[in-house]
Design a protein around this motif. Structure first.
Motif, PDB file in Angstrom:
ATOM      1  N   SER A 214      37.058  56.723  28.075  1.00 54.42           N
ATOM      2  CA  SER A 214      35.978  56.071  28.352  1.00 54.42           C
ATOM      3  C   SER A 214      35.959  55.440  29.731  1.00 54.42           C
ATOM      4  O   SER A 214      36.911  55.021  30.008  1.00 54.42           O
ATOM      5  CB  SER A 214      35.749  54.870  27.296  1.00 54.42           C
ATOM      6  N   LEU A 215      34.862  55.700  30.555  1.00 51.00           N
ATOM      7  CA  LEU A 215      34.782  54.953  31.993  1.00 51.00           C
ATOM      8  C   LEU A 215      34.133  53.784  31.647  1.00 51.00           C
ATOM      9  O   LEU A 215      32.788  53.788  31.113  1.00 51.00           O
ATOM     10  CB  LEU A 215      34.084  55.737  32.696  1.00 51.00           C
ATOM     11  N   LEU A 216      34.735  52.654  31.586  1.00 52.61           N
ATOM     12  CA  LEU A 216      34.121  51.303  31.430  1.00 52.61           C
ATOM     13  C   LEU A 216      33.488  50.745  32.797  1.00 52.61           C
ATOM     14  O   LEU A 216      34.562  50.351  33.651  1.00 52.61           O
ATOM     15  CB  LEU A 216      35.201  50.322  30.814  1.00 52.61           C
ATOM     16  N   PHE A 217      32.390  50.963  33.013  1.00 53.24           N
ATOM     17  CA  PHE A 217      31.823  50.741  34.485  1.00 53.24           C
ATOM     18  C   PHE A 217      31.268  49.231  34.045  1.00 53.24           C
ATOM     19  O   PHE A 217      30.047  48.910  33.541  1.00 53.24           O
ATOM     20  CB  PHE A 217      30.763  51.634  34.870  1.00 53.24           C
ATOM     21  N   GLY A 218      31.703  48.300  34.288  1.00 48.15           N
ATOM     22  CA  GLY A 218      31.632  46.929  34.150  1.00 48.15           C
ATOM     23  C   GLY A 218      31.562  46.040  35.438  1.00 48.15           C
ATOM     24  O   GLY A 218      32.622  45.978  36.147  1.00 48.15           O
ATOM     25  N   ILE A 219      30.601  45.286  35.677  1.00 49.07           N
ATOM     26  CA  ILE A 219      30.378  44.635  36.964  1.00 49.07           C
ATOM     27  C   ILE A 219      31.595  43.332  36.985  1.00 49.07           C
ATOM     28  O   ILE A 219      32.097  43.151  35.916  1.00 49.07           O
ATOM     29  CB  ILE A 219      29.167  44.062  37.480  1.00 49.07           C
ATOM     30  N   THR A 220      31.843  42.870  38.324  1.00 51.49           N
ATOM     31  CA  THR A 220      33.034  41.916  38.325  1.00 51.49           C
ATOM     32  C   THR A 220      32.675  40.830  37.583  1.00 51.49           C
ATOM     33  O   THR A 220      31.354  40.266  37.302  1.00 51.49           O
ATOM     34  CB  THR A 220      33.180  41.406  39.711  1.00 51.49           C
ATOM     35  N   ALA A 221      33.532  40.422  36.769  1.00 53.79           N
ATOM     36  CA  ALA A 221      33.324  39.004  35.850  1.00 53.79           C
ATOM     37  C   ALA A 221      32.292  39.440  34.588  1.00 53.79           C
ATOM     38  O   ALA A 221      31.670  38.388  34.009  1.00 53.79           O
ATOM     39  CB  ALA A 221      32.861  37.686  36.575  1.00 53.79           C
ATOM     40  N   SER A 222      32.426  40.738  34.311  1.00 52.56           N
ATOM     41  CA  SER A 222      31.854  41.000  33.012  1.00 52.56           C
ATOM     42  C   SER A 222      32.511  40.727  31.902  1.00 52.56           C
ATOM     43  O   SER A 222      32.168  40.900  30.711  1.00 52.56           O
ATOM     44  CB  SER A 222      31.092  42.460  33.036  1.00 52.56           C
ATOM     45  N   LEU A 372      28.471  47.923  31.435  1.00 54.79           N
ATOM     46  CA  LEU A 372      28.467  46.290  31.084  1.00 54.79           C
ATOM     47  C   LEU A 372      27.826  45.749  32.456  1.00 54.79           C
ATOM     48  O   LEU A 372      28.648  45.490  33.380  1.00 54.79           O
ATOM     49  CB  LEU A 372      29.852  45.774  30.955  1.00 54.79           C
ATOM     50  N   PRO A 373      26.521  45.842  32.494  1.00 54.64           N
ATOM     51  CA  PRO A 373      25.947  45.433  33.913  1.00 54.64           C
ATOM     52  C   PRO A 373      25.555  43.865  34.149  1.00 54.64           C
ATOM     53  O   PRO A 373      25.098  43.694  35.265  1.00 54.64           O
ATOM     54  CB  PRO A 373      24.378  46.209  33.435  1.00 54.64           C
ATOM     55  N   ARG A 375      27.301  39.741  34.064  1.00 54.88           N
ATOM     56  CA  ARG A 375      28.496  39.046  34.049  1.00 54.88           C
ATOM     57  C   ARG A 375      28.505  38.250  32.753  1.00 54.88           C
ATOM     58  O   ARG A 375      27.442  37.982  32.041  1.00 54.88           O
ATOM     59  CB  ARG A 375      28.428  38.070  35.370  1.00 54.88           C
ATOM     60  N   TYR A 376      29.440  37.511  32.334  1.00 52.34           N
ATOM     61  CA  TYR A 376      29.661  36.838  31.219  1.00 52.34           C
ATOM     62  C   TYR A 376      28.926  35.801  31.358  1.00 52.34           C
ATOM     63  O   TYR A 376      28.915  35.223  32.358  1.00 52.34           O
ATOM     64  CB  TYR A 376      31.266  36.681  30.975  1.00 52.34           C
ATOM     65  N   ARG A 377      28.141  35.233  30.097  1.00 51.42           N
ATOM     66  CA  ARG A 377      27.104  34.214  30.092  1.00 51.42           C
ATOM     67  C   ARG A 377      26.181  34.496  31.248  1.00 51.42           C
ATOM     68  O   ARG A 377      25.838  33.532  31.478  1.00 51.42           O
ATOM     69  CB  ARG A 377      28.147  32.843  30.477  1.00 51.42           C
ATOM     70  N   GLU A 378      26.007  35.767  31.587  1.00 52.28           N
ATOM     71  CA  GLU A 378      24.785  35.937  32.255  1.00 52.28           C
ATOM     72  C   GLU A 378      24.889  35.167  33.824  1.00 52.28           C
ATOM     73  O   GLU A 378      23.794  34.795  34.518  1.00 52.28           O
ATOM     74  CB  GLU A 378      23.198  35.475  31.835  1.00 52.28           C
ATOM     75  N   GLN A 379      26.142  34.903  34.151  1.00 49.66           N
ATOM     76  CA  GLN A 379      26.306  34.209  35.467  1.00 49.66           C
ATOM     77  C   GLN A 379      25.737  35.090  36.567  1.00 49.66           C
ATOM     78  O   GLN A 379      26.071  36.403  36.716  1.00 49.66           O
ATOM     79  CB  GLN A 379      27.881  33.980  35.540  1.00 49.66           C
ATOM     80  N   PRO A 380      24.797  34.498  37.413  1.00 54.95           N
ATOM     81  CA  PRO A 380      24.289  35.516  38.584  1.00 54.95           C
ATOM     82  C   PRO A 380      25.326  35.888  39.503  1.00 54.95           C
ATOM     83  O   PRO A 380      26.545  35.255  39.730  1.00 54.95           O
ATOM     84  CB  PRO A 380      23.205  34.883  39.147  1.00 54.95           C
ATOM     85  N   LEU A 381      25.182  37.212  40.138  1.00 58.00           N
ATOM     86  CA  LEU A 381      25.942  37.620  41.142  1.00 58.00           C
ATOM     87  C   LEU A 381      25.764  36.718  42.471  1.00 58.00           C
ATOM     88  O   LEU A 381      24.607  36.274  42.595  1.00 58.00           O
ATOM     89  CB  LEU A 381      25.626  39.100  41.280  1.00 58.00           C
ATOM     90  N   GLU A 612      24.262  47.458  44.698  1.00 61.82           N
ATOM     91  CA  GLU A 612      23.745  48.818  44.157  1.00 61.82           C
ATOM     92  C   GLU A 612      24.734  49.785  44.066  1.00 61.82           C
ATOM     93  O   GLU A 612      24.869  50.810  44.977  1.00 61.82           O
ATOM     94  CB  GLU A 612      22.480  49.167  45.315  1.00 61.82           C
ATOM     95  N   THR A 613      25.524  49.402  43.083  1.00 59.48           N
ATOM     96  CA  THR A 613      26.623  50.385  42.896  1.00 59.48           C
ATOM     97  C   THR A 613      26.131  51.786  42.500  1.00 59.48           C
ATOM     98  O   THR A 613      26.745  52.777  43.148  1.00 59.48           O
ATOM     99  CB  THR A 613      27.661  49.786  41.811  1.00 59.48           C
ATOM    100  N   GLU A 614      25.398  52.133  41.652  1.00 60.93           N
ATOM    101  CA  GLU A 614      25.170  53.144  40.901  1.00 60.93           C
ATOM    102  C   GLU A 614      24.350  54.093  41.873  1.00 60.93           C
ATOM    103  O   GLU A 614      24.757  55.339  42.047  1.00 60.93           O
ATOM    104  CB  GLU A 614      24.011  53.100  39.718  1.00 60.93           C
TER     105      GLU A 614
END
Ligand code: ADP
Ligand code: ZN
Length: 713
Positions: A214-222, A372-373, A375-381, A612-614
């Protein structure tokens, strides 16, 4: 019965093993033996056994002794070692070497130890309290080691001797059984289960139900760490073991803290290069015995001798530190994939900025892609500001722009923390033209020079790959402009500068000079978390990956690490670095990021600023396919070193060309060789669909083979 044995002797020509006859006893692959080699007896590992003798074998010697009754290495390990030797073009001994504890290997074997068995049944005879305690420990057991007997009974050795003299105990030497951990015992190591958010839960379930890597593509702090934790718990419950690999050993602190809440401390092993040989051997035995449920460490921790691997996780899978730069020149990601395949274990590759290699495989369906696009608790980037370094009036403050200075001051006033990234430790830097925005390049290596200062303080240029030196030019060799500027100030200089600008600020400098041991990282984390520091100034390799909730400003002082490097991965590296940077800021309250750069328009910088990672990955992949670079091709690098480096490299180059032509005619596979270097280091690059196929036509005796190189290509 016959067996192939790789010996501990480093004599040339026998690195792939010798065949011996087994006349007594039974052997399985992975077991340790003593065999005759010339006039000596040496240790070895059995790679394979067979009943039939190969035709060509004559005058075969016999195995002198079988050591221990259990294999040192498991079957999946042996298969992976074979794969390493084949794929990375090294001897089997080199490939097996990464798995074995420091020589002599026999030290790692189950030792035969003195113990006792009961000689007389029934214990009606009179005896002292201590003697009774001993017999209680013996009760219901056939044999107990001396160490265990003394420890559990609390009696002294002389009491035991008395019982032996009385004929009640019999002294007997036995091999300790080392693989006796029961599954139920593993479960008792669990202390808690992580609670996942709904989106994390969904990702976790999808990974669990897919047998592919599995490639877990999760943004920082997700919350990738929490998902890893959940999967590790499952693995331990199933009575298996897990490996968690990190790109940098200093980052283990963060994970150890988290995982000690989940697992009992003694079932976690941390493997790093600061362990002494004795400690390493001790850890090896502990892991081999099954006492450890989770191994955490940098790339070499992959080779921990766990008896039954259920899960391997590579955090920050895109990091180049996963490549070993010494023989065997393995990449931990590809090797982990093979080890998982042979062990029937799950592989999880986690990253906020997947490598192009993994991205391409996920796109092709070879990997399962889990996103996992948020952050935890929907914290904005964080919001991102770009500062064009070429437009800034620095005064005496280079590389701190007025914008950045102002932003740091705001944080100090609000009692919030700032993190500043630098690419270099010390004071080294490169020479850049502000007009054409190219670096001054060494003609030999085509790589940028670094500025150094002689003892008298006079600056000069030095190329680290060839050792070539030059004077600092008055004008740009590319465009003639006089606007030459030294960029990339080192950590020490910036620390002094910050001290001058903000005399009351508490500053921590974190680079490879100040951070030598994982303990240094523990101190750093605790100072930052207890708000005992205002500014953390560090090189990227040290600072990235940290989870610091009070940080609301993250900045990179000079983003253009790979600027004008002839390196097809330069854009990818910069993008990864900048995304890591955005990951440090605003993890629990709104944050900001400042990127200082000489090239604000560059696609990788613009994409990182917009998160815009993807899109970046897709564009980059297209360019790689168009240019014929990995992952759209394979590169093999041949390295030639020493006084005759040039001669050997040129010979290999010529052989590669003629072999390449032949191959093209026969199989229609193109492989393009290139030659470059200077002084005592030369390289031949073979790039194409199957460059390995050329190797049999090249004289490799004086060359180092590097498959899938990550540096200087
Ligand atoms: P990543 O590794 O993806 O950058 P982390 O795993 O460090 O993210 O998570 C970011 C922060 O959010 C951490 O402080 C972590 O403790 C918190 N967090 C994430 N998921 C959870 C969860 N399910 N429960 C509690 N805290 C969480
Ligand atoms: Zn110029």
């Amino acid at each position: 019965m016959y067996c192939t044995v790789v010996t501990s002797s480093k004599s040339p020509g026998i690195g792939n093993g010798l065949t011996y006859e087994v006349t007594q006893g039974k052997l399985v692959p992975g077991q340790s033996v003593r065999v005759p080699l010339r006039s000596r007896l040496v240790d070895g590992i059995v790679l394979a056994v067979s009943e039939a003798k190969a035709e060509s074998e004559y005058d075969m010697k016999q195995v002198a002794e079988i050591l221990g009754n259990q294999p040192l290495l498991t079957q999946p390990t042996l298969e992976t070692a074979r794969w390493i030797a084949k794929y990375y073009c090294c001897s089997l001994r080199s490939a097996l070497g990464v798995w074995l504890p420091p020589a002599p290997w026999t030290n790692a074997l189950p030792k035969s130890v003195i113990g006792y068995s009961k000689a007389i049944a029934g214990d009606a005879l009179l005896r002292s309290k201590k003697q009774q305690a001993i017999l209680e420990v013996m009760h219901g057991k056939e044999w107990v080691s001396r160490q265990q007997l003394l420890h559990e009974s609390g009696a002294s050795a002389s009491v035991v001797q008395t019982l032996v003299k009385k004929g009640m105990l019999r002294e007997e030497r036995r091999v300790e059984d080392t693989l006796t951990q029961a599954t139920s015992e593993h479960r008792s190591r669990l202390k808690a289960i992580p609670i996942l958010s709904p989106s994390q839960e969904e990702v976790y379930v999808s990974m669990k139900n897919d047998a592919r890597p599995s490639l877990l593509f999760g943004i920082t702090a997700s919350g990738k760490t929490e998902i890893y934790a959940r999967m590790i718990v499952d693995t331990v419950r199933a009575g298996k073991q897990a490996i968690l690999l990190l790109p940098e050993i200093l980052l283990t602190e963060h994970f150890i803290e988290r995982f000690q809440e989940l697992l009992s401390a003694d079932s976690i092993a941390v493997i790093h290069s600061h362990l002494s040989e004795v400690q390493r051997r001790e850890e090896w035995r502990k892991i081999r015995r099954g006492d450890v449920s989770l191994v955490i460490g940098s790339r070499s921790a992959l080779f921990s001798p766990l008896p039954d691997i259920g899960l391997i996780i590579l955090d920050e899978e895109h990091e180049w530190t996963y490549k070993n730069e010494q023989t065997p020149r393995y990449h931990a990601r590809e090797t982990a994939e093979k080890l998982c395949q042979f062990s029937k274990a799950k592989l999880v590759l986690g990253s906020a900025t997947p490598s192009l290699e993994s991205w391409a495989r996920a796109k092709a369906g070879l990997y399962h892609l889990a996103r996992l696009p948020t952050r935890y608790r929907e914290q904005p980037l964080p919001t991102v500001r770009l500062v064009d370094l070429a437009d800034v009036e620095f005064g005496n403050n280079y590389p701190l722009s007025p914008t950045l200075i102002e932003a740091i001051r705001e944080r100090l006033n609000r009692k919030e923390q700032s993190v500043l990234f630098l690419n270099r430790r010390g004071v080294a830097s490169a020479l850049l033209c502000l007009q054409c925005r190219r670096r001054v390049i060494c003609p030999e290596s085509q790589l940028p020079y670094t500025i150094h200062h002689s003892q008298s303080g006079k600056p000069y240029l030095l190329d680290h790959t060839t050792g070539m030196m030059a004077d600092v030019p008055a004008t740009c060799p590319h465009c003639g402009s006089v606007r030459l500027h030294s960029i990339g100030a080192g950590t020490q200089r910036v620390e002094i500068l910050l001290g001058r600008l903000f005399p009351t600020a508490r500053i921590i400098r974190a680079d490879s000079d100040t951070m030598q041991h994982p303990d240094d990282m523990r101190t750093l984390l605790s100072r930052m978390r207890k708000n005992e520091a205002d500014i953390l100034l560090g090189t990227q390799s040290v600072v990235k990956g940290l989870d610091l909730p009070e940080v609301t400003l993250a900045a990179v002082l000079v983003a253009d690490v790979g600027l004008s490097l002839p390196h097809f991965r330069a854009g990818e590296r910069i993008f990864q670095l900048l995304t890591q940077l955005t990951g440090r800021s605003g993890r629990s309250k709104p944050g900001e990021v400042i990127i200082q750069t000489f090239r604000p328009e560059a696609p990788e910088i613009a994409a990182a600023a917009k998160h815009e990672t993807e899109k970046f990955l897709e564009n980059e992949l297209k360019m790689r396919i168009y240019g014929g670079y990995p992952p759209a091709s394979i590169i093999v690098r041949l390295i030639s070193r020493g006084d005759d480096a040039e001669k050997h490299a040129k010979k290999a180059y010529a052989q590669a060309i003629s072999a390449g032509l032949k191959l093209r005619n026969e199989t229609k596979v193109t492989v393009a060789p290139t030659l470059f270097g200077g002084g005592k280091v030369w390289h031949v690059l073979l790039r194409g669909a199957d460059p390995q196929s050329l190797l049999s036509s090249i004289d490799l005796k004086e060359l180092t083979v590097d498959v899938d190189p990550v540096e200087t290509v």
